[in-house]
Write a protein that holds these residues in place. Sequence first.
Motif, mmCIF file in Angstrom:
data_model
loop_
_atom_site.group_PDB
_atom_site.id
_atom_site.type_symbol
_atom_site.label_atom_id
_atom_site.label_comp_id
_atom_site.label_asym_id
_atom_site.label_seq_id
_atom_site.Cartn_x
_atom_site.Cartn_y
_atom_site.Cartn_z
ATOM 1 N N GLN A 39 76.190 84.065 70.800
ATOM 2 C CA GLN A 39 75.442 83.744 72.044
ATOM 3 C C GLN A 39 75.808 82.347 72.609
ATOM 4 O O GLN A 39 75.576 81.528 72.035
ATOM 5 N N VAL A 40 76.445 82.403 73.685
ATOM 6 C CA VAL A 40 77.226 81.233 74.350
ATOM 7 C C VAL A 40 76.226 80.625 75.594
ATOM 8 O O VAL A 40 76.169 81.602 76.388
ATOM 9 N N THR A 41 76.105 79.484 75.397
ATOM 10 C CA THR A 41 75.494 78.544 76.584
ATOM 11 C C THR A 41 76.668 77.646 77.051
ATOM 12 O O THR A 41 76.919 76.800 76.394
ATOM 13 N N GLY A 42 77.086 77.975 78.534
ATOM 14 C CA GLY A 42 77.996 77.058 78.927
ATOM 15 C C GLY A 42 77.328 76.082 79.892
ATOM 16 O O GLY A 42 76.124 76.104 80.231
ATOM 17 N N THR A 43 77.848 74.759 79.752
ATOM 18 C CA THR A 43 77.367 73.580 80.602
ATOM 19 C C THR A 43 78.449 73.141 81.523
ATOM 20 O O THR A 43 79.649 73.240 81.015
ATOM 21 N N SER A 44 78.197 72.521 82.513
ATOM 22 C CA SER A 44 79.005 71.710 83.357
ATOM 23 C C SER A 44 78.202 70.612 83.978
ATOM 24 O O SER A 44 76.944 70.456 83.666
ATOM 25 N N ARG A 45 78.862 69.409 84.191
ATOM 26 C CA ARG A 45 77.908 68.220 84.670
ATOM 27 C C ARG A 45 76.885 68.514 85.624
ATOM 28 O O ARG A 45 75.700 67.951 85.483
ATOM 29 N N ASP A 46 77.065 69.426 86.566
ATOM 30 C CA ASP A 46 75.841 69.569 87.711
ATOM 31 C C ASP A 46 75.306 71.081 87.363
ATOM 32 O O ASP A 46 74.230 71.695 88.121
ATOM 33 N N GLY A 47 75.990 71.770 86.399
ATOM 34 C CA GLY A 47 75.201 73.103 86.116
ATOM 35 C C GLY A 47 75.828 74.261 86.942
ATOM 36 O O GLY A 47 75.817 75.396 86.700
ATOM 37 N N GLU A 48 76.588 73.855 87.774
ATOM 38 C CA GLU A 48 77.490 74.951 88.810
ATOM 39 C C GLU A 48 78.464 75.767 87.965
ATOM 40 O O GLU A 48 79.154 75.172 87.445
ATOM 41 N N GLY A 49 77.877 77.143 88.116
ATOM 42 C CA GLY A 49 78.779 78.044 87.576
ATOM 43 C C GLY A 49 78.459 78.278 86.100
ATOM 44 O O GLY A 49 79.254 78.979 85.415
ATOM 45 N N GLN A 50 77.777 77.761 85.499
ATOM 46 C CA GLN A 50 77.391 77.688 84.238
ATOM 47 C C GLN A 50 75.664 77.852 83.860
ATOM 48 O O GLN A 50 74.931 77.881 84.738
ATOM 49 N N ASP A 51 75.662 77.855 82.589
ATOM 50 C CA ASP A 51 74.098 78.353 82.318
ATOM 51 C C ASP A 51 73.244 77.000 82.439
ATOM 52 O O ASP A 51 72.025 77.011 82.865
ATOM 53 N N LEU A 52 73.656 75.805 82.151
ATOM 54 C CA LEU A 52 72.697 74.429 82.125
ATOM 55 C C LEU A 52 73.610 73.456 82.683
ATOM 56 O O LEU A 52 75.207 73.508 82.551
ATOM 57 N N ALA A 53 73.030 72.412 83.337
ATOM 58 C CA ALA A 53 73.693 71.223 83.613
ATOM 59 C C ALA A 53 73.394 70.268 82.542
ATOM 60 O O ALA A 53 72.483 70.341 81.635
ATOM 61 N N CYS A 54 74.602 69.469 82.161
ATOM 62 C CA CYS A 54 74.685 68.487 80.924
ATOM 63 C C CYS A 54 75.633 67.523 81.543
ATOM 64 O O CYS A 54 76.793 67.651 81.545
ATOM 65 N N ASP A 55 75.113 66.229 81.702
ATOM 66 C CA ASP A 55 75.936 65.001 82.068
ATOM 67 C C ASP A 55 75.852 64.403 80.706
ATOM 68 O O ASP A 55 74.910 63.609 80.146
ATOM 69 N N LEU A 56 77.018 63.784 80.042
ATOM 70 C CA LEU A 56 77.222 63.267 79.005
ATOM 71 C C LEU A 56 76.970 61.849 79.205
ATOM 72 O O LEU A 56 76.515 61.193 78.095
ATOM 73 N N LEU A 57 76.926 61.299 80.140
ATOM 74 C CA LEU A 57 76.389 59.779 80.255
ATOM 75 C C LEU A 57 74.943 59.707 80.678
ATOM 76 O O LEU A 57 74.292 58.752 80.770
ATOM 77 N N ASP A 58 74.224 60.913 80.409
ATOM 78 C CA ASP A 58 72.576 61.072 80.581
ATOM 79 C C ASP A 58 72.273 61.429 79.371
ATOM 80 O O ASP A 58 72.132 62.932 79.427
ATOM 81 N N PRO A 59 71.603 60.823 78.185
ATOM 82 C CA PRO A 59 71.254 61.394 77.171
ATOM 83 C C PRO A 59 70.094 62.229 77.168
ATOM 84 O O PRO A 59 70.092 63.262 76.504
ATOM 85 N N GLU A 60 69.270 62.058 78.359
ATOM 86 C CA GLU A 60 68.067 63.028 78.525
ATOM 87 C C GLU A 60 68.410 64.566 79.035
ATOM 88 O O GLU A 60 68.319 65.357 78.688
ATOM 89 N N SER A 61 69.619 64.248 79.653
ATOM 90 C CA SER A 61 70.329 65.575 80.212
ATOM 91 C C SER A 61 71.087 66.359 78.845
ATOM 92 O O SER A 61 70.856 67.634 78.882
ATOM 93 N N ILE A 62 71.546 65.633 78.020
ATOM 94 C CA ILE A 62 72.046 66.430 76.705
ATOM 95 C C ILE A 62 70.861 66.885 75.949
ATOM 96 O O ILE A 62 71.148 68.098 75.396
ATOM 97 N N GLU A 63 69.991 66.097 75.801
ATOM 98 C CA GLU A 63 68.785 66.609 74.946
ATOM 99 C C GLU A 63 68.250 67.704 75.445
ATOM 100 O O GLU A 63 67.845 68.692 74.789
ATOM 101 N N ALA A 64 68.004 68.042 76.702
ATOM 102 C CA ALA A 64 67.778 69.257 77.630
ATOM 103 C C ALA A 64 68.130 70.237 77.282
ATOM 104 O O ALA A 64 67.767 71.531 76.870
ATOM 105 N N ALA A 65 69.709 70.161 77.317
ATOM 106 C CA ALA A 65 70.538 71.386 76.895
ATOM 107 C C ALA A 65 70.406 71.655 75.588
ATOM 108 O O ALA A 65 70.499 72.892 75.349
#
Length: 105
Positions: free
Chosen positions: A28-54
């Motif tokens: 069961q794969v959840t894909g991320t991209s920085r802005d979430g475009e084209g993927q399941d979730l947004a995840c910006d590696l420079l934003d720990p809160e974004s990583i934690e949310a993912a």
Amino acid sequence: MGGRVLVLGASGFIGGHAVSCLREQGHQVTGTSRDGEGQDLACDLLDPESIEAAVRACEPEAVVMTAGISSVKACWQDPDACFSINVRGVYNLLEVLRKAGPDCH
């Protein structure tokens, strides 16, 4: 049946192949991209809160890290950005996993 896998940088060349391969294996794969475009979730590696949310949204058993700047030319052109994303970003990910996903591989 495979487990839950979070793929960071799933929009990239390697990430896209990783997502396909993992899904073929039944994960069961959840894909991320920085802005979430084209993927399941947004995840910006420079934003720990974004990583934690993912991480909290996916509750992964494993993380595949394919995000970052891979172009040598781009790194020479902007070494600060390359260092920030490729080093600080990975550090941020590891810190979040230490706290929010300690059993994650």
